[in-house]
Design an enzyme around this catalytic site. Sequence first.
Site, PDB file in Angstrom:
ATOM      1  N   GLY A  10       0.829  -1.210   0.000  1.00  0.00           N
ATOM      2  CA  GLY A  10       0.000   0.000   0.000  1.00  0.00           C
ATOM      3  C   GLY A  10       0.857   1.251   0.000  1.00  0.00           C
ATOM      4  N   GLY A  12      -0.473   4.346   0.104  1.00  0.00           N
ATOM      5  CA  GLY A  12      -1.348   5.446   0.530  1.00  0.00           C
ATOM      6  C   GLY A  12      -0.664   6.236   1.633  1.00  0.00           C
ATOM      7  N   PHE A  13      -1.460   6.887   2.479  1.00  0.00           N
ATOM      8  CA  PHE A  13      -0.878   7.745   3.516  1.00  0.00           C
ATOM      9  C   PHE A  13       0.006   6.943   4.476  1.00  0.00           C
ATOM     10  CE2 PHE A  13      -4.423  10.467   2.223  1.00  0.00           C
ATOM     11  CZ  PHE A  13      -3.739  11.667   2.096  1.00  0.00           C
ATOM     12  N   GLY A  14      -0.475   5.762   4.883  1.00  0.00           N
ATOM     13  CA  GLY A  14       0.276   4.969   5.859  1.00  0.00           C
ATOM     14  C   GLY A  14       1.529   4.377   5.244  1.00  0.00           C
ATOM     15  N   GLU A 174     -18.887  17.798   1.894  1.00  0.00           N
ATOM     16  CA  GLU A 174     -17.980  18.552   1.006  1.00  0.00           C
ATOM     17  C   GLU A 174     -18.441  18.454  -0.440  1.00  0.00           C
ATOM     18  OE1 GLU A 174     -13.838  18.833   3.406  1.00  0.00           O
ATOM     19  OE2 GLU A 174     -13.998  17.095   2.124  1.00  0.00           O
ATOM     20  N   ALA A 318      -6.410  10.226   7.615  1.00  0.00           N
ATOM     21  CA  ALA A 318      -5.050  10.221   7.088  1.00  0.00           C
ATOM     22  C   ALA A 318      -4.005  10.396   8.204  1.00  0.00           C
ATOM     23  CB  ALA A 318      -4.905  11.326   6.053  1.00  0.00           C
TER      24      ALA A 318
HETATM   25  C1  FAD Z   1     -13.399  10.611  -0.367  1.00  0.00           C
HETATM   26  C2  FAD Z   1     -12.535  10.561   0.871  1.00  0.00           C
HETATM   27  C3  FAD Z   1     -12.279  11.715   1.592  1.00  0.00           C
HETATM   28  C4  FAD Z   1     -11.493  11.684   2.729  1.00  0.00           C
HETATM   29  N1  FAD Z   1     -11.246  12.855   3.401  1.00  0.00           N
HETATM   30  C5  FAD Z   1     -10.410  12.836   4.455  1.00  0.00           C
HETATM   31  C6  FAD Z   1     -10.054  14.043   5.116  1.00  0.00           C
HETATM   32  O1  FAD Z   1     -10.530  15.139   4.751  1.00  0.00           O
HETATM   33  N2  FAD Z   1      -9.179  13.977   6.155  1.00  0.00           N
HETATM   34  C7  FAD Z   1      -8.642  12.793   6.561  1.00  0.00           C
HETATM   35  O2  FAD Z   1      -7.838  12.776   7.486  1.00  0.00           O
HETATM   36  N3  FAD Z   1      -8.977  11.638   5.983  1.00  0.00           N
HETATM   37  C8  FAD Z   1      -9.830  11.626   4.930  1.00  0.00           C
HETATM   38  N4  FAD Z   1     -10.149  10.458   4.310  1.00  0.00           N
HETATM   39  C9  FAD Z   1      -9.631   9.197   4.868  1.00  0.00           C
HETATM   40  C10 FAD Z   1      -8.172   8.986   4.490  1.00  0.00           C
HETATM   41  O3  FAD Z   1      -7.993   9.186   3.112  1.00  0.00           O
HETATM   42  C11 FAD Z   1      -7.786   7.596   4.910  1.00  0.00           C
HETATM   43  O4  FAD Z   1      -7.966   7.487   6.295  1.00  0.00           O
HETATM   44  C12 FAD Z   1      -6.344   7.308   4.555  1.00  0.00           C
HETATM   45  O5  FAD Z   1      -6.167   7.330   3.163  1.00  0.00           O
HETATM   46  C13 FAD Z   1      -5.931   5.962   5.112  1.00  0.00           C
HETATM   47  O6  FAD Z   1      -4.603   5.696   4.740  1.00  0.00           O
HETATM   48  P1  FAD Z   1      -4.137   4.207   4.476  1.00  0.00           P
HETATM   49  O7  FAD Z   1      -2.687   4.272   4.185  1.00  0.00           O
HETATM   50  O8  FAD Z   1      -4.633   3.314   5.547  1.00  0.00           O
HETATM   51  O9  FAD Z   1      -4.943   3.770   3.171  1.00  0.00           O
HETATM   52  P2  FAD Z   1      -4.963   4.449   1.716  1.00  0.00           P
HETATM   53  O10 FAD Z   1      -4.445   5.833   1.742  1.00  0.00           O
HETATM   54  O11 FAD Z   1      -6.337   4.208   1.207  1.00  0.00           O
HETATM   55  O12 FAD Z   1      -3.939   3.569   0.910  1.00  0.00           O
HETATM   56  C14 FAD Z   1      -4.139   2.218   0.657  1.00  0.00           C
HETATM   57  C15 FAD Z   1      -3.260   1.839  -0.523  1.00  0.00           C
HETATM   58  O13 FAD Z   1      -3.198   0.432  -0.607  1.00  0.00           O
HETATM   59  C16 FAD Z   1      -3.326   0.034  -1.950  1.00  0.00           C
HETATM   60  N5  FAD Z   1      -3.876  -1.320  -1.933  1.00  0.00           N
HETATM   61  C17 FAD Z   1      -5.044  -1.718  -1.407  1.00  0.00           C
HETATM   62  N6  FAD Z   1      -5.184  -3.042  -1.544  1.00  0.00           N
HETATM   63  C18 FAD Z   1      -4.062  -3.480  -2.173  1.00  0.00           C
HETATM   64  C19 FAD Z   1      -3.627  -4.754  -2.600  1.00  0.00           C
HETATM   65  N7  FAD Z   1      -4.355  -5.855  -2.403  1.00  0.00           N
HETATM   66  N8  FAD Z   1      -2.442  -4.847  -3.226  1.00  0.00           N
HETATM   67  C20 FAD Z   1      -1.673  -3.742  -3.443  1.00  0.00           C
HETATM   68  N9  FAD Z   1      -2.048  -2.513  -3.055  1.00  0.00           N
HETATM   69  C21 FAD Z   1      -3.226  -2.389  -2.419  1.00  0.00           C
HETATM   70  C22 FAD Z   1      -4.244   1.069  -2.551  1.00  0.00           C
HETATM   71  O14 FAD Z   1      -4.091   1.134  -3.957  1.00  0.00           O
HETATM   72  C23 FAD Z   1      -3.803   2.344  -1.844  1.00  0.00           C
HETATM   73  O15 FAD Z   1      -2.792   3.007  -2.553  1.00  0.00           O
HETATM   74  C24 FAD Z   1     -10.946  10.455   3.169  1.00  0.00           C
HETATM   75  C25 FAD Z   1     -11.196   9.274   2.447  1.00  0.00           C
HETATM   76  C26 FAD Z   1     -11.982   9.338   1.309  1.00  0.00           C
HETATM   77  C27 FAD Z   1     -12.237   8.076   0.533  1.00  0.00           C
END
Ligand code: FAD
Length: 438
Positions: A10, A12-14, A174, A318
């Site tokens: 992943g 994403g943010f994490g 939003e 995030a």
């Molecule tokens: C529309 C929307 C608006 C939001 N607004 C806010 C906000 O204003 N403020 C805030 O703090 N939070 C907000 N959030 C929440 C925030 O975006 C999430 O909490 C944050 O992205 C979580 O980070 P993460 O790393 O756990 O997952 P993510 O950032 O979702 O990253 C997960 C990553 O894993 C990858 N992945 C998933 N499954 C697989 C797999 N099987 N194999 C390979 N790669 C994989 C994905 O492609 C992605 O890149 C919002 C979310 C959404 C959907």
Amino acid sequence: MAQARIVIVGGGFGGLAVARALRKTFAKVILIDRTNHHLFQPLLYQVATSVLTPSQIGTPIRGILRKQKNATVILGEVTGVDKDRKCVFVSTADRDNVPISYDYLVLATGATHSYFGHNEFEKFAPGLKSLADAEAARSKILQAFELAEAEEDPHLHQNLLTFILVGAGPTGVEMAGALAVLVRTTLKSDFRRIDPRSARIVLVDMAPRVLPPFPESLSKAAKQRLESLGVEVRLGHSVDQIDADGIVVAGERIASKTVIWTAGVAPSPAGKWLNAETDRSGRVRIQKDLTVPGHPEIFVIGDTASFDQNGKPLPGVAQVAMQQGRFAAKVIHSRIRGKRPPDSFSYFDKGNMAVVGKGFAVLQSGKVHVSGFGAWLAWVGIHLQFLATSSLRLSVFLQWVWTYFTGQRGSRLIVNHAAPEPQRQIGEETARPAFAGR
Ligand SMILES: Cc1cc2nc3c(=O)[nH]c(=O)nc-3n(C[C@H](O)[C@H](O)[C@H](O)COP(=O)(O)OP(=O)(O)OC[C@H]3O[C@@H](n4cnc5c(N)ncnc54)[C@H](O)[C@@H]3O)c2cc1C
């Protein structure tokens, strides 16, 4: 000494926070993501409502990590984990389930939509999680105006120009605000047969107030602001039905061809891959150091992890994912260096904010609860700060300034046109269902 292999699933943010924090660690960092970009999800609604272009909120992960020599990026989908063999299985465009071994594994696979057991709604009410979702929503919204302009029967305009958002959390609020500004300003002079300002925007939620995670005074301010923008806010009733003709809520049918799901989220299947204990929503229960019980080498962070602090689970935001990412990296780095790792993760809550239309936001940080233009300026500053690169920060800032003063938006392209049906004839009823089923 052999280099440790740290696999992060992943970007994403994490996941990205882990990779970046390991830049000075003597280790091989392998980041696997099924997309080639890091997505700034908080601004997805701005792509869906034409303010920003997809490339302003998505950045190639490979580009972000280009200077980090110990990091390798792999574009592939992880399909499972073998905890005993210490490997993940990755499917790429041309190969299935290739094992990639690890010494440390960080799962940061985020979340997806949850339709609360009504998966049949998905076909008619797509959600907003990826760039593809945002582009599809944007195309659907803009196409509704095109269909209405082309429709000679004015009785059919109202259904085409009714937009329903299901879920009055931050994304729904939003999106509703941005949609209201789009129809009342940007589009208002572009059409001849229809008046875009007559569009109906309905925000529904079973909760008694909008923005449930915020203090009540800010929920009230946000609702008032939405109503002043012309958004109909319907609270206290769950949606009973969603189909090609609209929704049914509290026994009333609201006809619409554009319904967007902005409600629940469900975690990725990481819990199933690990066969680990999960909470009710399926998030993996992790220990104080963010590892899975019995597996000190496996970390789960962000939206796909369940972590309680002060008796309450941390929210899926995030900041939690980024702070957990940096903490996991610290633990791994310490262990590799043979030092004592930090014991337990503690989340520092910087607060919540949400924008409601142009120049208005609500902001809660500790005991500070504010709404209005000042909160919006803070929102602008904070969101710019967290974009992945300085070129994005500049480009988004300029776009916001331009949109603020001119009402013009970054991308109003409809890119998912249905292929023309060769046998369709003018006046045939087939024209409308082709849109409804998309
Ligand atoms: C529309 C929307 C608006 C939001 N607004 C806010 C906000 O204003 N403020 C805030 O703090 N939070 C907000 N959030 C929440 C925030 O975006 C999430 O909490 C944050 O992205 C979580 O980070 P993460 O790393 O756990 O997952 P993510 O950032 O979702 O990253 C997960 C990553 O894993 C990858 N992945 C998933 N499954 C697989 C797999 N099987 N194999 C390979 N790669 C994989 C994905 O492609 C992605 O890149 C919002 C979310 C959404 C959907």
